[in-house]
Design a protein around this motif. Structure first.
Motif, PDB file in Angstrom:
ATOM      1  N   GLU A 218       4.191   4.875   7.234  1.00 34.99           N
ATOM      2  CA  GLU A 218       4.708   5.086   5.892  1.00 34.99           C
ATOM      3  C   GLU A 218       6.168   5.531   5.949  1.00 34.99           C
ATOM      4  O   GLU A 218       7.014   5.012   5.213  1.00 34.99           O
ATOM      5  CB  GLU A 218       3.881   6.146   5.164  1.00 34.99           C
ATOM      6  CG  GLU A 218       4.587   6.672   3.926  1.00 34.99           C
ATOM      7  CD  GLU A 218       3.672   7.185   2.854  1.00 34.99           C
ATOM      8  OE1 GLU A 218       2.434   7.183   3.064  1.00 34.99           O
ATOM      9  OE2 GLU A 218       4.181   7.574   1.789  1.00 34.99           O
TER      10      GLU A 218
ATOM     11  N   HIS B   7       0.824  -1.210   0.000  1.00 37.08           N
ATOM     12  CA  HIS B   7       0.000   0.000   0.000  1.00 37.08           C
ATOM     13  C   HIS B   7       0.855   1.256   0.000  1.00 37.08           C
ATOM     14  O   HIS B   7       0.508   2.239  -0.649  1.00 37.08           O
ATOM     15  CB  HIS B   7      -0.939  -0.020   1.200  1.00 37.08           C
ATOM     16  CG  HIS B   7      -2.124  -0.908   0.994  1.00 37.08           C
ATOM     17  ND1 HIS B   7      -3.298  -0.788   1.698  1.00 37.08           N
ATOM     18  CD2 HIS B   7      -2.325  -1.934   0.153  1.00 37.08           C
ATOM     19  CE1 HIS B   7      -4.156  -1.707   1.308  1.00 37.08           C
ATOM     20  NE2 HIS B   7      -3.577  -2.426   0.363  1.00 37.08           N
ATOM     21  N   VAL B   8       1.945   1.218   0.701  1.00 44.57           N
ATOM     22  CA  VAL B   8       2.846   2.361   0.671  1.00 44.57           C
ATOM     23  C   VAL B   8       3.382   2.540  -0.744  1.00 44.57           C
ATOM     24  O   VAL B   8       3.360   3.625  -1.314  1.00 44.57           O
ATOM     25  CB  VAL B   8       4.030   2.155   1.646  1.00 44.57           C
ATOM     26  CG1 VAL B   8       5.108   3.202   1.408  1.00 44.57           C
ATOM     27  CG2 VAL B   8       3.535   2.211   3.082  1.00 44.57           C
TER      28      VAL B   8
ATOM     29  N   ASN C  77       2.225   1.685  -3.550  1.00 44.77           N
ATOM     30  CA  ASN C  77       1.269   2.109  -4.570  1.00 44.77           C
ATOM     31  C   ASN C  77       0.426   3.301  -4.143  1.00 44.77           C
ATOM     32  O   ASN C  77      -0.572   3.613  -4.769  1.00 44.77           O
ATOM     33  CB  ASN C  77       0.385   0.936  -4.964  1.00 44.77           C
ATOM     34  CG  ASN C  77       1.200  -0.179  -5.576  1.00 44.77           C
ATOM     35  OD1 ASN C  77       1.642  -0.077  -6.708  1.00 44.77           O
ATOM     36  ND2 ASN C  77       1.439  -1.222  -4.803  1.00 44.77           N
ATOM     37  N   GLU C  78       0.844   3.905  -3.057  1.00 41.06           N
ATOM     38  CA  GLU C  78       0.199   5.140  -2.601  1.00 41.06           C
ATOM     39  C   GLU C  78      -1.308   5.034  -2.494  1.00 41.06           C
ATOM     40  O   GLU C  78      -2.059   5.824  -3.042  1.00 41.06           O
ATOM     41  CB  GLU C  78       0.624   6.300  -3.511  1.00 41.06           C
ATOM     42  CG  GLU C  78       2.082   6.647  -3.265  1.00 41.06           C
ATOM     43  CD  GLU C  78       2.678   7.562  -4.312  1.00 41.06           C
ATOM     44  OE1 GLU C  78       2.104   7.652  -5.409  1.00 41.06           O
ATOM     45  OE2 GLU C  78       3.727   8.164  -4.033  1.00 41.06           O
ATOM     46  N   TYR C  79      -1.679   4.000  -1.766  1.00 42.74           N
ATOM     47  CA  TYR C  79      -3.098   3.804  -1.499  1.00 42.74           C
ATOM     48  C   TYR C  79      -3.660   4.944  -0.662  1.00 42.74           C
ATOM     49  O   TYR C  79      -4.813   5.299  -0.774  1.00 42.74           O
ATOM     50  CB  TYR C  79      -3.300   2.489  -0.750  1.00 42.74           C
ATOM     51  CG  TYR C  79      -3.910   1.406  -1.577  1.00 42.74           C
ATOM     52  CD1 TYR C  79      -3.190   0.776  -2.576  1.00 42.74           C
ATOM     53  CD2 TYR C  79      -5.218   1.002  -1.349  1.00 42.74           C
ATOM     54  CE1 TYR C  79      -3.757  -0.224  -3.325  1.00 42.74           C
ATOM     55  CE2 TYR C  79      -5.792   0.000  -2.096  1.00 42.74           C
ATOM     56  CZ  TYR C  79      -5.057  -0.615  -3.073  1.00 42.74           C
ATOM     57  OH  TYR C  79      -5.624  -1.600  -3.820  1.00 42.74           O
ATOM     58  N   GLY C  80      -2.828   5.448   0.232  1.00 40.48           N
ATOM     59  CA  GLY C  80      -3.264   6.569   1.048  1.00 40.48           C
ATOM     60  C   GLY C  80      -4.020   6.160   2.296  1.00 40.48           C
ATOM     61  O   GLY C  80      -4.681   6.980   2.925  1.00 40.48           O
TER      62      GLY C  80
ATOM     63  N   GLU D 209       0.982   8.311   8.591  1.00 46.84           N
ATOM     64  CA  GLU D 209       2.223   8.963   8.194  1.00 46.84           C
ATOM     65  C   GLU D 209       3.428   8.292   8.840  1.00 46.84           C
ATOM     66  O   GLU D 209       4.460   8.100   8.215  1.00 46.84           O
ATOM     67  CB  GLU D 209       2.174  10.431   8.610  1.00 46.84           C
ATOM     68  CG  GLU D 209       2.492  11.378   7.467  1.00 46.84           C
ATOM     69  CD  GLU D 209       2.308  12.819   7.908  1.00 46.84           C
ATOM     70  OE1 GLU D 209       3.284  13.400   8.409  1.00 46.84           O
ATOM     71  OE2 GLU D 209       1.181  13.348   7.746  1.00 46.84           O
TER      72      GLU D 209
ATOM     73  N   ARG E  27       9.265   3.493   4.301  1.00 52.20           N
ATOM     74  CA  ARG E  27      10.108   4.116   3.276  1.00 52.20           C
ATOM     75  C   ARG E  27      11.567   4.131   3.699  1.00 52.20           C
ATOM     76  O   ARG E  27      12.468   3.916   2.891  1.00 52.20           O
ATOM     77  CB  ARG E  27       9.630   5.538   2.998  1.00 52.20           C
ATOM     78  CG  ARG E  27       8.341   5.571   2.195  1.00 52.20           C
ATOM     79  CD  ARG E  27       8.210   6.845   1.374  1.00 52.20           C
ATOM     80  NE  ARG E  27       6.898   6.893   0.742  1.00 52.20           N
ATOM     81  CZ  ARG E  27       6.595   6.236  -0.368  1.00 52.20           C
ATOM     82  NH1 ARG E  27       7.514   5.488  -0.973  1.00 52.20           N
ATOM     83  NH2 ARG E  27       5.386   6.301  -0.893  1.00 52.20           N
TER      84      ARG E  27
END
Lengths: 379, 379
Positions: free
Chosen positions: B63, B50-51, B53-56, B60, B67
């Motif tokens: 994430e 999910h991180v 593919n920027e599921y949102g 924070e 990263r």
DNA sequence: ATTGCCGACTATATCGTTATAGAAACTCCA
DNA sequence: TGGAGTTTCTATAACGATATAGTCGGCAAT
């Protein structure tokens, strides 16, 4: 028989039937998988795989049946799946850094050599072209990692020496083209740029020229990590020739042509206007030599009568122009071939340490220096 | 911190530690997978995905941690795996059929346009070059199927019309370059070859020439399925021009240059020797026009004084040669760009029916026909 | 206290192959 | 008759991601 098989393999789930199903995303006509083949042939998936990979432990009868089903269902094994499980991509990447597309004809020749050799080896070639001014080269490298590219070839005028360091650090086998740079799995192929340039300059000197404009490609890029560029090597050769003949190197005779015809044309014109003592030009690419020839004509002077011009590369057009261009021949196609061969060797034989290749760069005498000795084939 | 993470992610199984492990097949330094990242960051695989593919829907804090771990472990998601599950390859294939490598400069220009546009769209370009005489083109197509290539571009002198039929039948979106051929997901981009050739011939006719040699590329390939080649189109234009001016078409003025300089040189020389009434040559490629110019000189005649020459393509070298070549300009780079754009449209929007593109082909007057009206940029 | 909803995260099936480790049937030989 | 060895085939776990369909608290509304 054919219909029979087709009935059997159709999966239960999807309702759609006609070929041009309505809501299908492009290209997603469901192709049969290995499982479909297995089902239709009445064998296991393993068996199909064994047939596919010629394990040799399948009876002739079964093999025949499986192959027939594959044919009838128009089956092609998914390279994607195979690559995933085998952890190999069979992909080589050619990364070209250039300023305006890949417009330089010499790159083209190299590319020719590369493709033919890659094809022969059963690999795929991914072609990536980046503008040298584009700072996002890191992204391009990322794609190599993601795609599990097996080898990289790098060509052109790099934006920064960091590219080299990063490629080396990536551990992916790489061959640099015309960029002398080495590492554990990295090597290069290049023409003998120093000797080539020396020969070019000596040719001019032997014809009596003393004040020779040197048309360089680029200024160094803004990051000052020194790049082992062809410019550097050719400049060394040029200066060597001068020294060997007792001529002092004059930095004011150097100008920058940006590897383009127009760039060289204006740079050379400016130099010629300010220095009336100049009788010759050595441009480090043929394209720039063409520009130089135009510059000479712009000033109502003559090639080779007033100014002699010598280039570097021996692109095809060099023999078309009038006067035909005297130049240093680089064997572009061979260079491409050698790069691929060496790259494949690095990939398949990791123990062997990679070997650099230096190809000879020969002087091709035509008309642009006023030498009367024309090779017959360029008549 | 860094070390901490590195310890955590190391998988239990493999004993090897040092970087240059001994028996490892090249390039197989085990790279971390999404699972390793998940473990090291103390989250699930899904969260990492999910991180990625920027599921949102990730906090924070999490994430950031994920990263950071990705960075530290130098993680790159495997495009192979992603492609498999998404059933998309993001790969376009350029298939070039040529006789001696891809040596024709015009192909090069088109390729330039293609790469830059492909890059821009975030796709990869696989470059395949096949010798036209190589009968194994089917194998090359097979690789497109296996690699789940999303679109094909076809260029060059095809070995057989069957290629076209097979590409169309494959269902893979395709754009033919300079080959007028259409299908449900297939279209083409081409120069206006008929108009271009007509213009070339009319230019010669307007200068008073009546007996004009036509230098064709190839004979048709041995299978007699008629191929919609550029030869055919240009021939039509040539004949149209003759007809419009009341000149009878003379089949004995046609010769075959094989798209090479030497081929054209000898073919044209033979024709010139047997027909003293000829005053002009129209070659359907610039490279062959260069050959024609050489042939004229071989016979101690002059271009354009004794024989006018016009070409087709307007490759870069056309402006270098002396006399500079009058020719029909094809917008190679634009052609490549257009091909990619249209191909992407077909891929992403399957409902829309593909549209053919015809680009203008303009006469560029230089010196080889004796026209004194020189465009200033070619002075 | 129950219900519903939301935000943050996760378990697991799946993509289409190959690899590994057997299983079943058959032959051969003592 | 009872292994040993072959020949032919198979079940199942990878490979490394995404997609689907959740779970689990916490909070607001009833």
């Amino acid at each position: 028989m054919s219909d029979d098989v087709h009935d059997r393999w159709r999966r239960p789930e999807p309702g759609a039937d006609g070929e041009s199903g309505d809501g299908v995303p492009a290209g997603s006509i469901q192709r049969p998988t290995i499982r479909d083949i297995a089902r239709a042939a009445g064998v296991s998936v393993s068996t199909v795989s064994h047939v596919l990979n010629e394990y040799g432990d399948i009876s002739e009868e079964t093999e025949h049946r499986v192959r027939q089903v594959m044919e009838e269902l128009n089956y092609y094994p998914s390279a994607l799946a195979r690559r995933l499980v085998m952890k190999r991509s069979y992909v080589l990447q050619l990364l070209l850094f250039a300023v305006e597309g890949l417009h330089h004809p010499f790159f083209y020749e190299v590319t020719c050599g590369i493709t033919s050799e890659v094809e022969k080896a059963g690999y795929e070639l991914v072609l990536g072209v980046k503008d040298t001014r584009d700072r996002r080269w890191r992204e391009t490298l990322r794609r190599c990692y993601e795609a599990k590219v097996e080898g990289i070839m790098l060509m052109g005028t790099l934006p920064s020496a960091k590219v080299l360091a990063e490629v080396r650090a990536s551990g992916i086998p790489a061959v640099m083209i015309d960029i002398p740079f080495e590492g554990p799995r990295v090597t290069y192929v290049t023409s003998d740029n120093i000797a080539g340039a020396r020969r070019a300059a000596e040719h001019l000197i032997s014809l009596g020229h003393r004040n020779i404009i040197y048309v360089d490609g680029y200024d160094l890029p803004d990051e000052y990590t020194p790049l082992p560029t062809i410019s550097v090597a050719r400049r060394i050769g040029y200066e060597e020739a001068l020294r060997a003949h007792g001529i002092e190197f004059d930095p004011r005779l150097v100008c920058i042509g940006n590897y383009t015809q127009e760039g060289a044309r204006s740079a050379v014109r400016a130099k010629l206007e300010s220095r009336s003592d100049v009788t010759a030009v050595f441009a480090i690419s043929d394209v720039m030599a063409f520009g130089a020839m135009k510059a000479v004509r712009d000033l109502e002077r003559r090639v080779p009568g007033d100014v002699a011009v010598v280039g570097f590369d021996d692109i095809e057009a060099a023999s078309y122009v009038r006067p035909a261009l005297t130049t240093i021949k680089q064997q572009g196609e061979l260079m491409g071939r050698s790069a691929v061969c060496e790259l494949l060797r690095i990939i398949t034989n990791p123990k062997r340490s990679p070997k650099a290749t230096v190809l000879p760069a020969e002087l091709v005498v035509r008309e642009s220096c006023g030498a009367s000795r024309l090779s017959p084939q360029f008549a």
